[in-house]
Design a protein around this motif. Structure first.
Motif, PDB file in Angstrom:
ATOM      1  N   ALA A  32       0.833  -1.205   0.000  1.00 32.12           N
ATOM      2  CA  ALA A  32       0.000   0.000   0.000  1.00 32.12           C
ATOM      3  C   ALA A  32       0.867   1.254   0.000  1.00 32.12           C
ATOM      4  CB  ALA A  32      -0.937  -0.003   1.201  1.00 32.12           C
ATOM      5  N   SER A  33       1.941   1.258   0.770  1.00 32.05           N
ATOM      6  CA  SER A  33       2.801   2.444   0.831  1.00 32.05           C
ATOM      7  C   SER A  33       3.585   2.648  -0.465  1.00 32.05           C
ATOM      8  CB  SER A  33       3.747   2.370   2.032  1.00 32.05           C
ATOM      9  OG  SER A  33       4.738   1.390   1.829  1.00 32.05           O
ATOM     10  N   HIS A  34       3.768   1.582  -1.236  1.00 33.72           N
ATOM     11  CA  HIS A  34       4.453   1.686  -2.520  1.00 33.72           C
ATOM     12  C   HIS A  34       3.463   1.833  -3.678  1.00 33.72           C
ATOM     13  CE1 HIS A  34       7.814   0.225  -0.080  1.00 33.72           C
ATOM     14  NE2 HIS A  34       8.549   0.874  -0.959  1.00 33.72           N
ATOM     15  N   HIS A  35       2.224   2.035  -3.335  1.00 35.31           N
ATOM     16  CA  HIS A  35       1.161   2.333  -4.302  1.00 35.31           C
ATOM     17  C   HIS A  35       0.978   1.267  -5.377  1.00 35.31           C
ATOM     18  CE1 HIS A  35       0.977   6.124  -2.256  1.00 35.31           C
ATOM     19  NE2 HIS A  35       2.263   6.318  -2.483  1.00 35.31           N
ATOM     20  N   PHE A  36       0.980   0.000  -4.956  1.00 38.38           N
ATOM     21  CA  PHE A  36       0.631  -1.074  -5.878  1.00 38.38           C
ATOM     22  C   PHE A  36      -0.818  -0.883  -6.312  1.00 38.38           C
ATOM     23  CE2 PHE A  36       4.395  -3.014  -4.293  1.00 38.38           C
ATOM     24  CZ  PHE A  36       4.731  -4.064  -5.121  1.00 38.38           C
ATOM     25  N   ALA A  37      -1.104  -1.190  -7.551  1.00 42.15           N
ATOM     26  CA  ALA A  37      -2.479  -1.134  -8.033  1.00 42.15           C
ATOM     27  C   ALA A  37      -3.280  -2.229  -7.338  1.00 42.15           C
ATOM     28  CB  ALA A  37      -2.520  -1.335  -9.544  1.00 42.15           C
ATOM     29  N   VAL A  42       1.209  -9.064  -5.691  1.00 43.43           N
ATOM     30  CA  VAL A  42       2.148  -8.770  -4.608  1.00 43.43           C
ATOM     31  C   VAL A  42       2.605 -10.117  -4.047  1.00 43.43           C
ATOM     32  CG1 VAL A  42       2.341  -7.769  -2.285  1.00 43.43           C
ATOM     33  CG2 VAL A  42       1.002  -6.591  -4.050  1.00 43.43           C
ATOM     34  N   PRO A  43       3.890 -10.266  -3.707  1.00 44.23           N
ATOM     35  CA  PRO A  43       4.335 -11.540  -3.136  1.00 44.23           C
ATOM     36  C   PRO A  43       3.939 -11.666  -1.664  1.00 44.23           C
ATOM     37  CG  PRO A  43       6.176 -10.010  -3.305  1.00 44.23           C
ATOM     38  CD  PRO A  43       4.979  -9.332  -3.918  1.00 44.23           C
ATOM     39  N   PHE A  44       3.169 -12.705  -1.360  1.00 48.89           N
ATOM     40  CA  PHE A  44       2.784 -13.019   0.008  1.00 48.89           C
ATOM     41  C   PHE A  44       3.379 -14.379   0.361  1.00 48.89           C
ATOM     42  CE2 PHE A  44      -0.585 -10.057  -1.198  1.00 48.89           C
ATOM     43  CZ  PHE A  44      -0.598  -9.220  -0.091  1.00 48.89           C
ATOM     44  N   LEU A  45       3.798 -14.528   1.608  1.00 51.86           N
ATOM     45  CA  LEU A  45       4.315 -15.810   2.078  1.00 51.86           C
ATOM     46  C   LEU A  45       3.194 -16.827   2.211  1.00 51.86           C
ATOM     47  CD1 LEU A  45       6.667 -14.637   4.964  1.00 51.86           C
ATOM     48  CD2 LEU A  45       7.380 -15.612   2.770  1.00 51.86           C
ATOM     49  N   CYS A  46       3.511 -18.066   1.885  1.00 49.85           N
ATOM     50  CA  CYS A  46       2.587 -19.160   2.164  1.00 49.85           C
ATOM     51  C   CYS A  46       2.373 -19.192   3.680  1.00 49.85           C
ATOM     52  CB  CYS A  46       3.192 -20.473   1.683  1.00 49.85           C
ATOM     53  SG  CYS A  46       2.202 -21.933   2.060  1.00 49.85           S
ATOM     54  N   GLU A  47       1.135 -19.275   4.116  1.00 54.73           N
ATOM     55  CA  GLU A  47       0.799 -19.265   5.542  1.00 54.73           C
ATOM     56  C   GLU A  47       0.562 -20.675   6.074  1.00 54.73           C
ATOM     57  OE1 GLU A  47      -1.294 -14.844   5.397  1.00 54.73           O
ATOM     58  OE2 GLU A  47      -2.572 -16.601   5.516  1.00 54.73           O
ATOM     59  N   CYS A  48       1.266 -21.647   5.501  1.00 55.88           N
ATOM     60  CA  CYS A  48       1.091 -23.029   5.940  1.00 55.88           C
ATOM     61  C   CYS A  48       1.744 -23.252   7.298  1.00 55.88           C
ATOM     62  CB  CYS A  48       1.624 -24.011   4.903  1.00 55.88           C
ATOM     63  SG  CYS A  48       3.419 -24.114   4.790  1.00 55.88           S
ATOM     64  N   MET A  58       1.606 -15.131  -5.343  1.00 48.75           N
ATOM     65  CA  MET A  58       1.370 -13.808  -5.915  1.00 48.75           C
ATOM     66  C   MET A  58      -0.137 -13.568  -5.905  1.00 48.75           C
ATOM     67  SD  MET A  58       4.347 -12.568  -6.531  1.00 48.75           S
ATOM     68  CE  MET A  58       4.028 -11.140  -7.565  1.00 48.75           C
ATOM     69  N   LEU A  59      -0.520 -12.493  -5.250  1.00 47.60           N
ATOM     70  CA  LEU A  59      -1.941 -12.201  -5.068  1.00 47.60           C
ATOM     71  C   LEU A  59      -2.110 -10.688  -5.031  1.00 47.60           C
ATOM     72  CD1 LEU A  59      -4.353 -14.164  -4.532  1.00 47.60           C
ATOM     73  CD2 LEU A  59      -4.058 -13.666  -2.121  1.00 47.60           C
ATOM     74  N   SER A  60      -3.216 -10.206  -5.546  1.00 47.94           N
ATOM     75  CA  SER A  60      -3.461  -8.761  -5.468  1.00 47.94           C
ATOM     76  C   SER A  60      -3.775  -8.384  -4.025  1.00 47.94           C
ATOM     77  CB  SER A  60      -4.633  -8.374  -6.377  1.00 47.94           C
ATOM     78  OG  SER A  60      -5.852  -8.825  -5.819  1.00 47.94           O
ATOM     79  N   PRO A  61      -3.489  -7.145  -3.650  1.00 49.67           N
ATOM     80  CA  PRO A  61      -3.842  -6.705  -2.294  1.00 49.67           C
ATOM     81  C   PRO A  61      -5.327  -6.883  -1.989  1.00 49.67           C
ATOM     82  CG  PRO A  61      -2.349  -5.137  -3.288  1.00 49.67           C
ATOM     83  CD  PRO A  61      -2.750  -6.117  -4.367  1.00 49.67           C
ATOM     84  N   GLN A  62      -6.177  -6.647  -2.976  1.00 52.13           N
ATOM     85  CA  GLN A  62      -7.624  -6.794  -2.721  1.00 52.13           C
ATOM     86  C   GLN A  62      -8.002  -8.258  -2.524  1.00 52.13           C
ATOM     87  OE1 GLN A  62      -9.110  -4.795  -6.245  1.00 52.13           O
ATOM     88  NE2 GLN A  62      -9.862  -6.720  -7.085  1.00 52.13           N
TER      89      GLN A  62
END
Length: 121
Positions: A32-37, A42-48, A58-62
């Motif tokens: 959000a601070s880097h103004h991704f669309a 965005v790279p998110f860690l696997c939460e396993c 890779m998932l959008s912020p929304q």
């Protein structure tokens, strides 16, 4: 494995997964601070539950926000769900990732540890 052992295992796995969720909260704020669309990956860690896992989804912020709107939901790389699945169920599986929901005592622990709940430890 008896019921008490299984419950303890579920609580431990929920706690492990919650640590990754906290890291992803930071990633979401950074995006959000880097103004991704809103639809940009965005790279998110696997939460396993594997404390050594460093795989990326890779998932959008929304789309990540949709996962985070539910305190018992976690984002996983496809195939990283718990094989015994006594304390979680797959809610959604597509595009190389899965959303799992912690249930029972593990779900209650996940909700308690949710950083957005304001009372996570």
């Amino acid at each position: 494995m008896n019921v008490d052992e299984e419950e303890a295992r579920g609580l431990k796995l929920a706690a492990n997964e919650s640590l990754f969720r906290i890291a992803n909260e930071r990633m979401q704020r950074a995006a959000a601070s880097h103004h991704f669309a809103p639809d940009q990956g965005v790279p998110f860690l696997c939460e396993c539950a594997d404390a050594g896992c460093r795989e990326i989804v890779m998932l959008s912020p929304q789309d990540y926000e949709r996962v985070r709107a539910q305190p018992c939901w976690f984002l996983l790389v496809a195939g990283h769900e718990d094989a015994e699945a006594v304390h979680e169920r797959i809610v959604e599986a597509e595009h190389g990732y899965e959303i799992v929901e912690k249930i029972g005592p593990a779900g209650a622990e996940a909700a308690r540890l949710d950083p957005r709940a304001g009372h996570a430890v």
